[in-house]
Design an enzyme around this catalytic site. Structure first.
Site, PDB file in Angstrom:
ATOM      1  N   SER A 189       0.845  -1.202   0.000  1.00  0.00           N
ATOM      2  CA  SER A 189       0.000   0.000   0.000  1.00  0.00           C
ATOM      3  C   SER A 189       0.875   1.244   0.000  1.00  0.00           C
ATOM      4  O   SER A 189       1.694   1.429   0.913  1.00  0.00           O
ATOM      5  CB  SER A 189      -0.888   0.008   1.240  1.00  0.00           C
ATOM      6  OG  SER A 189      -1.383   1.324   1.448  1.00  0.00           O
TER       7      SER A 189
ATOM      8  N   HIS B 147      -1.298  -1.261  -4.213  1.00  0.00           N
ATOM      9  CA  HIS B 147      -2.573  -0.957  -3.543  1.00  0.00           C
ATOM     10  C   HIS B 147      -2.643   0.547  -3.277  1.00  0.00           C
ATOM     11  O   HIS B 147      -1.749   1.123  -2.654  1.00  0.00           O
ATOM     12  CB  HIS B 147      -2.654  -1.742  -2.226  1.00  0.00           C
ATOM     13  CG  HIS B 147      -3.945  -1.603  -1.501  1.00  0.00           C
ATOM     14  ND1 HIS B 147      -5.079  -2.324  -1.815  1.00  0.00           N
ATOM     15  CD2 HIS B 147      -4.293  -0.807  -0.454  1.00  0.00           C
ATOM     16  CE1 HIS B 147      -6.057  -1.992  -0.991  1.00  0.00           C
ATOM     17  NE2 HIS B 147      -5.615  -1.069  -0.150  1.00  0.00           N
TER      18      HIS B 147
ATOM     19  N   ASP C   2      -4.842   3.583  -1.708  1.00  0.00           N
ATOM     20  CA  ASP C   2      -5.913   3.897  -0.758  1.00  0.00           C
ATOM     21  C   ASP C   2      -6.458   5.293  -1.012  1.00  0.00           C
ATOM     22  O   ASP C   2      -5.748   6.288  -0.854  1.00  0.00           O
ATOM     23  CB  ASP C   2      -5.368   3.813   0.676  1.00  0.00           C
ATOM     24  CG  ASP C   2      -5.142   2.378   1.104  1.00  0.00           C
ATOM     25  OD1 ASP C   2      -6.086   1.575   0.975  1.00  0.00           O
ATOM     26  OD2 ASP C   2      -4.026   2.064   1.555  1.00  0.00           O
TER      27      ASP C   2
ATOM     28  N   MET D 169      -9.065   8.011   0.233  1.00  0.00           N
ATOM     29  CA  MET D 169      -9.861   8.356   1.424  1.00  0.00           C
ATOM     30  C   MET D 169     -10.461   9.745   1.252  1.00  0.00           C
ATOM     31  O   MET D 169      -9.778  10.665   0.783  1.00  0.00           O
ATOM     32  CB  MET D 169      -8.964   8.332   2.658  1.00  0.00           C
ATOM     33  CG  MET D 169      -8.264   6.997   2.868  1.00  0.00           C
ATOM     34  SD  MET D 169      -7.364   6.976   4.421  1.00  0.00           S
ATOM     35  CE  MET D 169      -6.582   5.368   4.340  1.00  0.00           C
TER      36      MET D 169
ATOM     37  N   HIS E 113      -8.523   1.067  -3.856  1.00  0.00           N
ATOM     38  CA  HIS E 113      -9.439   0.828  -2.726  1.00  0.00           C
ATOM     39  C   HIS E 113     -10.121   2.148  -2.378  1.00  0.00           C
ATOM     40  O   HIS E 113      -9.486   3.056  -1.835  1.00  0.00           O
ATOM     41  CB  HIS E 113      -8.591   0.286  -1.549  1.00  0.00           C
ATOM     42  CG  HIS E 113      -9.341   0.077  -0.272  1.00  0.00           C
ATOM     43  ND1 HIS E 113      -8.689  -0.119   0.936  1.00  0.00           N
ATOM     44  CD2 HIS E 113     -10.677   0.015   0.003  1.00  0.00           C
ATOM     45  CE1 HIS E 113      -9.591  -0.278   1.890  1.00  0.00           C
ATOM     46  NE2 HIS E 113     -10.795  -0.198   1.354  1.00  0.00           N
TER      47      HIS E 113
ATOM     48  N   MET F 186     -12.230   4.296  -0.246  1.00  0.00           N
ATOM     49  CA  MET F 186     -12.844   4.495   1.071  1.00  0.00           C
ATOM     50  C   MET F 186     -13.559   5.834   1.033  1.00  0.00           C
ATOM     51  O   MET F 186     -13.062   6.867   1.488  1.00  0.00           O
ATOM     52  CB  MET F 186     -11.755   4.456   2.157  1.00  0.00           C
ATOM     53  CG  MET F 186     -11.285   3.052   2.462  1.00  0.00           C
ATOM     54  SD  MET F 186      -9.701   2.992   3.317  1.00  0.00           S
ATOM     55  CE  MET F 186      -8.604   3.179   1.931  1.00  0.00           C
TER      56      MET F 186
ATOM     57  N   MET G  22     -11.394  -5.991   5.676  1.00  0.00           N
ATOM     58  CA  MET G  22     -10.582  -5.017   6.424  1.00  0.00           C
ATOM     59  C   MET G  22     -10.216  -5.643   7.765  1.00  0.00           C
ATOM     60  O   MET G  22     -11.097  -6.056   8.519  1.00  0.00           O
ATOM     61  CB  MET G  22     -11.358  -3.716   6.659  1.00  0.00           C
ATOM     62  CG  MET G  22     -11.547  -2.837   5.429  1.00  0.00           C
ATOM     63  SD  MET G  22     -10.026  -2.402   4.546  1.00  0.00           S
ATOM     64  CE  MET G  22      -9.030  -1.645   5.818  1.00  0.00           C
TER      65      MET G  22
ATOM     66  N   ASP H  62      -6.445  -6.451   4.540  1.00  0.00           N
ATOM     67  CA  ASP H  62      -5.841  -5.116   4.518  1.00  0.00           C
ATOM     68  C   ASP H  62      -5.838  -4.544   5.931  1.00  0.00           C
ATOM     69  O   ASP H  62      -6.896  -4.292   6.505  1.00  0.00           O
ATOM     70  CB  ASP H  62      -6.679  -4.228   3.578  1.00  0.00           C
ATOM     71  CG  ASP H  62      -6.094  -2.846   3.372  1.00  0.00           C
ATOM     72  OD1 ASP H  62      -5.001  -2.549   3.904  1.00  0.00           O
ATOM     73  OD2 ASP H  62      -6.753  -2.040   2.668  1.00  0.00           O
TER      74      ASP H  62
HETATM   75  C1  DX5 Z   1      -6.108   1.320   5.908  1.00  0.00           C
HETATM   76  C2  DX5 Z   1      -5.713   1.130   4.466  1.00  0.00           C
HETATM   77  C3  DX5 Z   1      -4.581   0.187   4.322  1.00  0.00           C
HETATM   78  C4  DX5 Z   1      -3.299   0.615   4.995  1.00  0.00           C
HETATM   79  C5  DX5 Z   1      -2.577  -0.618   5.477  1.00  0.00           C
HETATM   80  O1  DX5 Z   1      -7.233   2.090   5.983  1.00  0.00           O
HETATM   81  O2  DX5 Z   1      -6.787   0.640   3.698  1.00  0.00           O
HETATM   82  O3  DX5 Z   1      -4.358  -0.165   2.969  1.00  0.00           O
HETATM   83  O4  DX5 Z   1      -2.454   1.326   4.162  1.00  0.00           O
HETATM   84  O5  DX5 Z   1      -1.461  -0.223   6.181  1.00  0.00           O
HETATM   85  P1  DX5 Z   1      -0.737  -1.164   7.242  1.00  0.00           P
HETATM   86  O6  DX5 Z   1      -0.226  -2.362   6.483  1.00  0.00           O
HETATM   87  O7  DX5 Z   1       0.365  -0.307   7.764  1.00  0.00           O
HETATM   88  O8  DX5 Z   1      -1.740  -1.543   8.271  1.00  0.00           O
HETATM   89 ZN    ZN Z   2      -6.479  -0.296   1.604  1.00  0.00          ZN
END
Ligand code: DX5
Ligand code: ZN
Length: 221
Positions: free
Chosen positions: A7, A32, A34, A36, A65, A67, A136, A174
């Protein structure tokens, strides 16, 4: 074959291009990404222009992903920017089946993500249509959180559901995945492992990705 999806949330964003290139050289199976929105999760990250900007750096598939409260408003933009798969959260989609079919028809892979407190039965009538379920294993929003142990039972239940429905949906996990727990999580039934801090804090990313893949691969599934 078990797969590792670093990620980029844990990367140094002042040199994001170099970070993506280093993950490519380190043998990442997916990148990956993220996304947000500051509503669905209490954090903000990046949008389609940044995804587009790093697209030319690598051929490694982009696993996006979302969110977000309103993911369907942005699906087309992320696909245009270079997403190879789009994962949406079931919690924000009253018409989950319609959303899944829309993404599928665009020709990219589709994943459905579930927060830790969301039961798997929401997947009952979409499982046949999707490529991946994202369990998750932390409450989404931040990297570097601890893996929630009760998610192991959830992964096992989901694996049983997939086997009983005779589909070949992938289980992605994840949050809080590390060299220490990846074997256990893999044995529960997961096959794609997102990892941010574990990979970015390693002095040798290639070595870390290889070790994680190896440890994940020694298991029943
Ligand atoms: C969390 C994200 C993850 C995050 C994982 O909300 O969706 O993808 O980056 O990070 P680690 O591996 O550090 O928990
Ligand atoms: Zn993620």
């Amino acid at each position: 074959m078990k797969k590792i999806a670093p990620s980029i949330l844990s990367s140094d964003f002042s040199k994001l291009g170099e970070e993506v290139s280093s993950l490519d050289k380190a043998g990442a199976d997916f990148i990956h990404i993220d996304i947000m929105d500051g509503h669905f999760v209490p954090n903000l990250t990046i949008g389609p222009p940044i995804v587009r900007a790093i697209r030319h750096i690598t051929d490694v598939p982009f696993d996006v992903h979302l969110m977000m409260d309103n993911p369907m408003d942005f699906v087309d933009e992320f696909i245009k920017a270079g997403a190879d798969s789009i994962t949406v959260h079931a919690e924000v989609l009253p018409h989950l089946h319609r959303a899944v079919m829309y993404i599928k028809e665009k020709g990219v892979n589709v994943g459905v993500a579930l927060n830790p407190s969301t039961p798997i039965d929401v997947l009952d009538y979409v499982l046949d249509e999707i490529d991946m379920v994202l369990i998750m294993t932390v409450n989404p929003g931040f990297g570097g959180q601890d893996f929630i142990p009760s998610m192991l039972d959830k992964i096992t239940l989901l694996k049983d559901m997939i086997i009983s429905k005779d589909t070949d949906v992938h289980i992605q996990v994840d949050g809080g995945i590390s060299l220490e727990n990846i074997h256990t999580v893999s044995s529960a039934g997961a096959d794609i492992f997102v990892a941010g801090s574990a990979i970015f804090s390693a002095s040798d990313r290639r070595n870390m990705i290889n070790k994680m893949r190896e440890k994940a691969s020694i298991c029943e599934y």
